[in-house]
Design a protein around this motif. Structure first.
Motif, short mmCIF file in Angstrom:
data_model
loop_
_atom_site.label_atom_id
_atom_site.label_comp_id
_atom_site.label_asym_id
_atom_site.label_seq_id
_atom_site.Cartn_x
_atom_site.Cartn_y
_atom_site.Cartn_z
N LYS A 158 0.82 -1.21 0.00
CA LYS A 158 0.00 0.00 0.00
C LYS A 158 0.86 1.26 0.00
CE LYS A 158 -3.68 -2.41 2.49
NZ LYS A 158 -4.49 -2.51 3.73
N LYS A 159 1.81 1.29 -0.90
CA LYS A 159 2.72 2.44 -0.97
C LYS A 159 2.53 3.20 -2.27
CE LYS A 159 7.15 1.64 -1.73
NZ LYS A 159 7.46 2.02 -3.12
N VAL A 160 2.83 4.47 -2.23
CA VAL A 160 2.75 5.32 -3.41
C VAL A 160 3.97 5.04 -4.29
CG1 VAL A 160 2.68 7.69 -4.25
CG2 VAL A 160 1.53 7.09 -2.11
N PRO A 161 3.77 4.89 -5.61
CA PRO A 161 4.91 4.62 -6.48
C PRO A 161 5.96 5.72 -6.41
CG PRO A 161 2.84 4.28 -7.65
CD PRO A 161 2.50 4.94 -6.34
N SER A 162 7.21 5.32 -6.38
CA SER A 162 8.30 6.30 -6.38
C SER A 162 8.49 6.85 -7.79
CB SER A 162 9.61 5.63 -5.92
OG SER A 162 10.00 4.64 -6.86
N ARG A 163 9.31 7.87 -7.90
CA ARG A 163 9.59 8.43 -9.24
C ARG A 163 10.21 7.37 -10.14
NH1 ARG A 163 13.19 13.75 -9.39
NH2 ARG A 163 11.42 14.42 -8.09
N PHE A 164 11.07 6.57 -9.55
CA PHE A 164 11.74 5.49 -10.28
C PHE A 164 10.70 4.51 -10.85
CE2 PHE A 164 14.16 1.63 -10.84
CZ PHE A 164 15.43 2.05 -11.16
N GLU A 165 9.75 4.14 -10.01
CA GLU A 165 8.72 3.19 -10.42
C GLU A 165 7.76 3.80 -11.45
OE1 GLU A 165 8.55 0.68 -6.21
OE2 GLU A 165 7.47 2.58 -6.45
N MET A 166 7.47 5.08 -11.31
CA MET A 166 6.59 5.76 -12.27
C MET A 166 7.25 5.82 -13.65
SD MET A 166 3.69 6.44 -11.03
CE MET A 166 3.14 7.45 -12.41
N ILE A 167 8.54 6.08 -13.69
CA ILE A 167 9.26 6.11 -14.97
C ILE A 167 9.20 4.74 -15.63
CG2 ILE A 167 11.54 6.33 -16.04
CD1 ILE A 167 12.18 8.48 -13.92
N SER A 168 9.40 3.69 -14.84
CA SER A 168 9.35 2.32 -15.37
C SER A 168 7.97 2.00 -15.91
CB SER A 168 9.72 1.32 -14.27
OG SER A 168 11.04 1.55 -13.81
N LEU A 169 6.94 2.42 -15.19
CA LEU A 169 5.56 2.15 -15.60
C LEU A 169 5.22 2.89 -16.89
CD1 LEU A 169 2.95 0.70 -14.89
CD2 LEU A 169 2.28 2.69 -13.52
N VAL A 170 5.65 4.15 -16.99
CA VAL A 170 5.41 4.93 -18.20
C VAL A 170 6.13 4.30 -19.40
CG1 VAL A 170 5.89 7.14 -19.35
CG2 VAL A 170 4.97 7.11 -17.02
N LEU A 171 7.36 3.88 -19.19
CA LEU A 171 8.11 3.21 -20.26
C LEU A 171 7.39 1.94 -20.73
CD1 LEU A 171 11.83 3.50 -19.10
CD2 LEU A 171 10.87 4.38 -21.24
N ALA A 172 6.86 1.16 -19.78
CA ALA A 172 6.16 -0.07 -20.11
C ALA A 172 4.90 0.22 -20.92
CB ALA A 172 5.80 -0.84 -18.84
N MET B 28 12.88 -0.64 -19.55
CA MET B 28 12.10 -0.78 -18.32
C MET B 28 12.58 -1.97 -17.49
SD MET B 28 9.54 -3.01 -17.11
CE MET B 28 8.87 -3.67 -18.63
N VAL B 29 12.85 -3.09 -18.18
CA VAL B 29 13.34 -4.28 -17.48
C VAL B 29 14.69 -3.98 -16.82
CG1 VAL B 29 14.14 -6.66 -17.76
CG2 VAL B 29 12.11 -5.88 -19.00
N VAL B 30 15.56 -3.30 -17.55
CA VAL B 30 16.88 -2.94 -17.01
C VAL B 30 16.74 -2.03 -15.79
CG1 VAL B 30 19.02 -1.72 -17.50
CG2 VAL B 30 18.05 -3.23 -19.23
N LEU B 31 15.87 -1.04 -15.88
CA LEU B 31 15.67 -0.12 -14.77
C LEU B 31 15.17 -0.84 -13.52
CD1 LEU B 31 14.05 3.04 -16.44
CD2 LEU B 31 16.32 2.86 -15.41
N LEU B 32 14.19 -1.73 -13.69
CA LEU B 32 13.66 -2.45 -12.54
C LEU B 32 14.68 -3.43 -11.98
CD1 LEU B 32 9.94 -3.12 -13.54
CD2 LEU B 32 10.84 -1.44 -11.95
N THR B 33 15.54 -3.95 -12.83
CA THR B 33 16.61 -4.84 -12.35
C THR B 33 17.63 -4.07 -11.54
OG1 THR B 33 16.34 -6.22 -14.32
CG2 THR B 33 18.36 -6.53 -13.05
#
Length: 308
Positions: free
Chosen positions: A123-137, A287-292
């Motif tokens: 139940k956490k708000v996505p971080s900037r890092f996670e938002m960038i990954s989601l937008v890329l996906a 996106m995969v590289v960023l999340l890794t």
């Protein structure tokens, strides 16, 4: 030198996985081989071979350990059905309905589904890092499926649906297999998972239910390639590479799989792959590289709280 050996093993494994998808597409397009039959045979033979190799290897004493308690028996059965079989079936169904390049890239959306799972659970708000990954996906998927023209799809809707389900299945496979692989040797977990999935597929499409009348030497050769060099060899290479490199390094190098699937589909089968599709595929890989490469702190925190 051992690190480079590990790198090579992962790249070869990932490339074989990607090319095997293209080989399966060729078989589906140029013969009457059923997708269900190929999944059934592939999993059965691979599962039997994995267990056989375990029997004659150092894992011999642990082969039956997964069946010694009701809990572990249920876990391996559930993994074989909801994990291994689901991933294999949906991936090949996506290829059958569309092409290997798009199917593989859609499957590589799995890290996004894993990220979403963690965000919901904690139940956490996505971080900037996670938002960038989601937008890329999202951007990458849109470009991949439309080639920049929203009114047109580059592949049938069925291919997209199976591909997305394949990504979700791979996410579940990754999360659920965690505890199993930490408890039992990887080769045994994969072997039983394949065997359970293949045995289940026998009730849907039996291995002996086929007509080889129209098969050519190419068809037979590619079926053998999909079974051996698309399953057995790459799994062994990938698992063994862990002796030389880290899980993070192997995950990064595994991005060779969608690249090999795209290149082999375009060069070998002449599958049209537009500029915007290429940009979309590139965005998914980034996106995969960023999340890794995600900061270790958040990964560690999540892994400590997850109850597999």
């Amino acid at each position: 030198m051992e690190k480079y050996k590990g790198y090579l093993m992962v790249v070869v494994a990932a490339s074989l996985w990607g090319v095997s998808g293209t080989a399966a597409q060729y078989v589906f397009d140029h013969s009457d081989v059923s997708m269900k039959w190929l999944v059934s045979v592939r999993m059965l033979i691979s599962g039997l071979l994995f267990i056989a190799f375990s029997y004659y290897g150092k894992e011999r004493k642990e082969i039956w350990s997964v069946w010694k308690s009701k809990k572990s028996a249920f876990q391996i059965l559930f993994f074989g059905l909801a994990g291994m079989l689901a991933v294999q079936y949906t991936y090949f169904a996506s290829i059958d309905e569309g092409n290997a390049a798009v199917a593989t890239l859609l499957q590589y959306l799995a890290p996004v589904f894993i990220m979403i799972y963690f965000l919901v659970v904690f139940k956490k708000v996505p971080s900037r890092f996670e938002m960038i990954s989601l937008v890329l996906a999202l951007m990458g998927t849109f470009l991949l499926l439309t080639n920049g023209a929203s009114e047109n799809l580059t592949v049938p809707a069925a291919c997209i649906i199976w591909g997305i389900i394949s990504g979700v299945s791979l996410a579940f496979y990754t999360l659920y297999s965690g505890k199993l692989i930490r408890t039992y040797p990887s080769i045994i977990v994969v072997g039983w998972g394949m065997l359970i999935g293949g045995t289940t597929m026998m009730f849907i499409k039996a291995p002996w239910d086929f007509d080889p009348a129209g098969w050519t030497f190419t068809t037979i050769g590619l079926i053998i390639f999909v079974i051996l060099f698309g399953t057995l060899v790459p799994f062994f290479l990938f698992i063994d590479s862990m002796r030389y490199i880290t899980a993070k390094e192997s995950s990064l190098l595994a991005c060779a799989e969608p690249l090999s699937a795209v290149l082999s589909s375009v060069v070998w089968l002449g599958v049209p792959f537009g500029l915007y599709q290429g940009l979309g595929g590139g965005a998914i890989i980034i996106m995969v590289v960023l999340l890794t490469l995600k900061p270790k702190e958040s990964k560690k925190k999540m892994s400590e709280n997850v109850n597999y």
